[in-house]
Design a protein around this motif. Structure first.
Motif, PDB file in Angstrom:
ATOM      1  N   THR A 192       1.016  -1.100   0.083  1.00 55.53           N
ATOM      2  CA  THR A 192      -0.146  -0.188  -0.025  1.00 55.53           C
ATOM      3  C   THR A 192       0.810   1.251   0.091  1.00 55.53           C
ATOM      4  OG1 THR A 192      -1.646  -1.063   1.326  1.00 55.53           O
ATOM      5  CG2 THR A 192      -1.809   1.166   1.281  1.00 55.53           C
ATOM      6  N   LEU A 193       0.831   2.227  -0.985  1.00 57.35           N
ATOM      7  CA  LEU A 193       1.376   3.443  -1.066  1.00 57.35           C
ATOM      8  C   LEU A 193       0.398   4.539  -0.735  1.00 57.35           C
ATOM      9  CD1 LEU A 193       2.940   2.973  -4.449  1.00 57.35           C
ATOM     10  CD2 LEU A 193       4.108   2.509  -2.216  1.00 57.35           C
ATOM     11  N   VAL A 194       1.078   5.302   0.037  1.00 56.33           N
ATOM     12  CA  VAL A 194       0.140   6.482   0.773  1.00 56.33           C
ATOM     13  C   VAL A 194       0.715   7.909   0.249  1.00 56.33           C
ATOM     14  CG1 VAL A 194      -0.588   7.482   2.783  1.00 56.33           C
ATOM     15  CG2 VAL A 194      -0.478   5.280   2.604  1.00 56.33           C
ATOM     16  N   ALA A 195      -0.062   8.824  -0.188  1.00 53.08           N
ATOM     17  CA  ALA A 195       0.539  10.118  -0.475  1.00 53.08           C
ATOM     18  C   ALA A 195      -0.206  11.075   0.285  1.00 53.08           C
ATOM     19  CB  ALA A 195       0.490  10.493  -1.913  1.00 53.08           C
ATOM     20  N   ASP A 196       0.324  11.568   1.486  1.00 55.30           N
ATOM     21  CA  ASP A 196       0.016  12.829   2.325  1.00 55.30           C
ATOM     22  C   ASP A 196       1.002  13.699   2.347  1.00 55.30           C
ATOM     23  OD1 ASP A 196       2.033  11.749   3.639  1.00 55.30           O
ATOM     24  OD2 ASP A 196       1.052  11.253   5.448  1.00 55.30           O
ATOM     25  N   ARG A 197       0.633  14.936   2.990  1.00 53.57           N
ATOM     26  CA  ARG A 197       1.463  16.106   3.130  1.00 53.57           C
ATOM     27  C   ARG A 197       2.810  15.808   3.199  1.00 53.57           C
ATOM     28  NH1 ARG A 197      -2.107  20.812   5.395  1.00 53.57           N
ATOM     29  NH2 ARG A 197      -3.901  20.504   3.980  1.00 53.57           N
ATOM     30  N   LEU A 198       3.123  15.101   4.346  1.00 56.84           N
ATOM     31  CA  LEU A 198       4.621  14.778   4.620  1.00 56.84           C
ATOM     32  C   LEU A 198       5.284  14.138   3.650  1.00 56.84           C
ATOM     33  CD1 LEU A 198       6.822  14.975   6.783  1.00 56.84           C
ATOM     34  CD2 LEU A 198       6.091  13.074   7.945  1.00 56.84           C
ATOM     35  N   SER A 199       4.946  12.610   3.082  1.00 59.78           N
ATOM     36  CA  SER A 199       5.656  11.935   2.308  1.00 59.78           C
ATOM     37  C   SER A 199       5.723  12.796   0.817  1.00 59.78           C
ATOM     38  CB  SER A 199       4.765  10.807   2.187  1.00 59.78           C
ATOM     39  OG  SER A 199       3.379  10.969   1.465  1.00 59.78           O
ATOM     40  N   THR A 200       4.534  13.589   0.400  1.00 60.99           N
ATOM     41  CA  THR A 200       4.934  14.303  -0.722  1.00 60.99           C
ATOM     42  C   THR A 200       6.070  15.203  -0.717  1.00 60.99           C
ATOM     43  OG1 THR A 200       2.822  15.574  -0.392  1.00 60.99           O
ATOM     44  CG2 THR A 200       2.887  13.662  -1.857  1.00 60.99           C
ATOM     45  N   LEU A 201       5.966  15.951   0.624  1.00 59.87           N
ATOM     46  CA  LEU A 201       7.025  17.104   0.801  1.00 59.87           C
ATOM     47  C   LEU A 201       8.351  16.545   0.890  1.00 59.87           C
ATOM     48  CD1 LEU A 201       7.418  20.295   1.637  1.00 59.87           C
ATOM     49  CD2 LEU A 201       7.350  19.367   3.887  1.00 59.87           C
ATOM     50  N   MET A 202       8.632  15.216   1.420  1.00 59.25           N
ATOM     51  CA  MET A 202       9.930  14.690   1.548  1.00 59.25           C
ATOM     52  C   MET A 202      10.250  14.108   0.181  1.00 59.25           C
ATOM     53  SD  MET A 202       9.348  12.534   4.989  1.00 59.25           S
ATOM     54  CE  MET A 202      10.454  11.494   4.485  1.00 59.25           C
ATOM     55  N   LEU A 203       9.302  13.831  -0.752  1.00 61.84           N
ATOM     56  CA  LEU A 203       9.570  13.528  -2.108  1.00 61.84           C
ATOM     57  C   LEU A 203      10.026  14.747  -3.021  1.00 61.84           C
ATOM     58  CD1 LEU A 203       9.551  11.285  -4.390  1.00 61.84           C
ATOM     59  CD2 LEU A 203       7.171  11.995  -4.691  1.00 61.84           C
ATOM     60  N   GLY A 204       9.246  15.751  -2.756  1.00 62.90           N
ATOM     61  CA  GLY A 204       9.746  17.000  -3.512  1.00 62.90           C
ATOM     62  C   GLY A 204      11.012  17.659  -3.089  1.00 62.90           C
ATOM     63  N   ARG A 205      11.629  17.267  -1.948  1.00 65.93           N
ATOM     64  CA  ARG A 205      12.972  17.815  -1.361  1.00 65.93           C
ATOM     65  C   ARG A 205      14.339  17.141  -1.676  1.00 65.93           C
ATOM     66  NH1 ARG A 205      11.904  22.975   0.159  1.00 65.93           N
ATOM     67  NH2 ARG A 205       9.904  23.305   1.157  1.00 65.93           N
ATOM     68  N   CYS A 206      13.824  15.691  -2.147  1.00 67.52           N
ATOM     69  CA  CYS A 206      15.168  14.944  -2.697  1.00 67.52           C
ATOM     70  C   CYS A 206      15.767  15.433  -3.653  1.00 67.52           C
ATOM     71  CB  CYS A 206      14.634  13.469  -2.762  1.00 67.52           C
ATOM     72  SG  CYS A 206      14.097  12.766  -1.095  1.00 67.52           S
TER      73      CYS A 206
END
Length: 96
Positions: free
Chosen positions: A82-96
């Protein structure tokens, strides 16, 4: 979200795999083409990351603040991934 936007959650995993497979098929001396594939994959990943971040910040069609969930293969959580996209996970994805 529309139908194609539901699958954006899986794109940060699939795009690097496709780019890596494409680079494996090329000869060692094709540095320029490999760099172009890497750059295209990076630009696509940044676009996907910010699209997911925007969707998490704005919310769904009703403006709710829930996380987007994607079950790979439509399997339930104990058996599937199960993959989850919430505010924290997408923010971490955008900051990499």
């Amino acid at each position: 979200m529309t139908d194609w936007q539901d699958h954006l959650i899986v794109a940060p995993i699939v795009l690097p795999l496709i780019a890596a497979a494409g680079m494996l098929l090329l000869k060692e001396q094709r540095y320029g083409l490999k760099a172009l594939i890497s750059l295209c994959a990076l630009i696509a990943l940044v676009g996907v990351a910010y699209a997911l971040l925007h969707e998490a910040a704005v919310g769904g069609p009703a403006g709710d603040d829930t996380a987007r969930i994607y079950n790979l293969g439509a399997w339930a959580a104990p058996f599937g991934i199960t993959l989850v996209a919430d505010r924290l996970s997408t923010l971490m994805l955008g900051r990499c």
